[in-house]
Scaffold this motif. Structure first.
Motif, mmCIF file in Angstrom:
data_model
loop_
_atom_site.group_PDB
_atom_site.id
_atom_site.type_symbol
_atom_site.label_atom_id
_atom_site.label_comp_id
_atom_site.label_asym_id
_atom_site.label_seq_id
_atom_site.Cartn_x
_atom_site.Cartn_y
_atom_site.Cartn_z
ATOM 1 N N LEU A 148 0.822 -1.212 0.000
ATOM 2 C CA LEU A 148 0.000 0.000 0.000
ATOM 3 C C LEU A 148 0.856 1.264 0.000
ATOM 4 C CD1 LEU A 148 -2.827 -1.107 2.437
ATOM 5 C CD2 LEU A 148 -2.858 -1.080 -0.068
ATOM 6 N N SER A 149 2.073 1.182 0.549
ATOM 7 C CA SER A 149 2.964 2.345 0.576
ATOM 8 C C SER A 149 3.337 2.806 -0.833
ATOM 9 C CB SER A 149 4.234 2.037 1.370
ATOM 10 O OG SER A 149 4.948 0.982 0.761
ATOM 11 N N GLU A 150 3.138 1.956 -1.823
ATOM 12 C CA GLU A 150 3.443 2.313 -3.220
ATOM 13 C C GLU A 150 2.207 2.820 -3.958
ATOM 14 O OE1 GLU A 150 5.297 -1.118 -4.977
ATOM 15 O OE2 GLU A 150 6.799 -1.230 -3.370
ATOM 16 N N GLY A 151 1.078 2.891 -3.243
ATOM 17 C CA GLY A 151 -0.171 3.317 -3.866
ATOM 18 C C GLY A 151 -0.330 4.825 -3.870
ATOM 19 N N MET A 152 -1.353 5.282 -4.600
ATOM 20 C CA MET A 152 -1.649 6.701 -4.705
ATOM 21 C C MET A 152 -2.625 7.097 -3.603
ATOM 22 S SD MET A 152 -3.388 8.820 -7.829
ATOM 23 C CE MET A 152 -2.088 8.384 -8.962
ATOM 24 N N VAL A 153 -2.313 8.185 -2.912
ATOM 25 C CA VAL A 153 -3.184 8.703 -1.857
ATOM 26 C C VAL A 153 -4.138 9.728 -2.462
ATOM 27 C CG1 VAL A 153 -3.264 9.986 0.316
ATOM 28 C CG2 VAL A 153 -1.442 8.321 -0.089
ATOM 29 N N CYS A 154 -5.433 9.526 -2.229
ATOM 30 C CA CYS A 154 -6.478 10.459 -2.668
ATOM 31 C C CYS A 154 -7.339 10.772 -1.456
ATOM 32 C CB CYS A 154 -7.332 9.860 -3.777
ATOM 33 S SG CYS A 154 -6.426 9.523 -5.281
#
Length: 103
Positions: free
Chosen positions: A51-57
């Motif tokens: 999840l640390s590589e995911g995009m934060v929205c």
């Protein structure tokens, strides 16, 4: 429960993340546009994506593997998908910016 110093808020970019290993568990810290820092287990319940590589929205993160959306406050996966990731309590010292994680 143990409270541990894990870094400083200035070490995480806005809408960015940082990962750390606590025992055998990898935890992702996210800094939202509000300045709030949230922590979840760094593993999507679907296929284990980081999840640390995911995009934060907003206060959600999108898993980089299959775009599952996880609410960083509750750890709940958003519909139409289902599941949950472990969340951790985070405190920030307002004077020093130190980040404390409760395990």
């Amino acid at each position: 429960m143990t409270k541990m110093l894990v870094g400083n808020v200035n070490e995480i970019d806005i809408k960015g993340s940082r990962k750390l290993l606590v025992g055998n568990t990898e935890i992702a810290l996210f800094r939202l546009t509000t300045g709030e820092v949230l922590a979840v287990e760094n593993k999507c319940p679907h296929k284990g994506g980081a999840l640390s590589e995911g995009m934060v929205c907003g206060s959600k993160v999108h898993c980089p593997l299959h775009d599952w959306r996880i609410d960083l406050h509750s750890g709940n996966v958003l519909a139409p998908d289902t599941g949950h990731v472990t969340t951790y309590e985070v405190e920030i010292d307002p004077e020093s910016g130190s980040i404390y994680l409760t395990i």
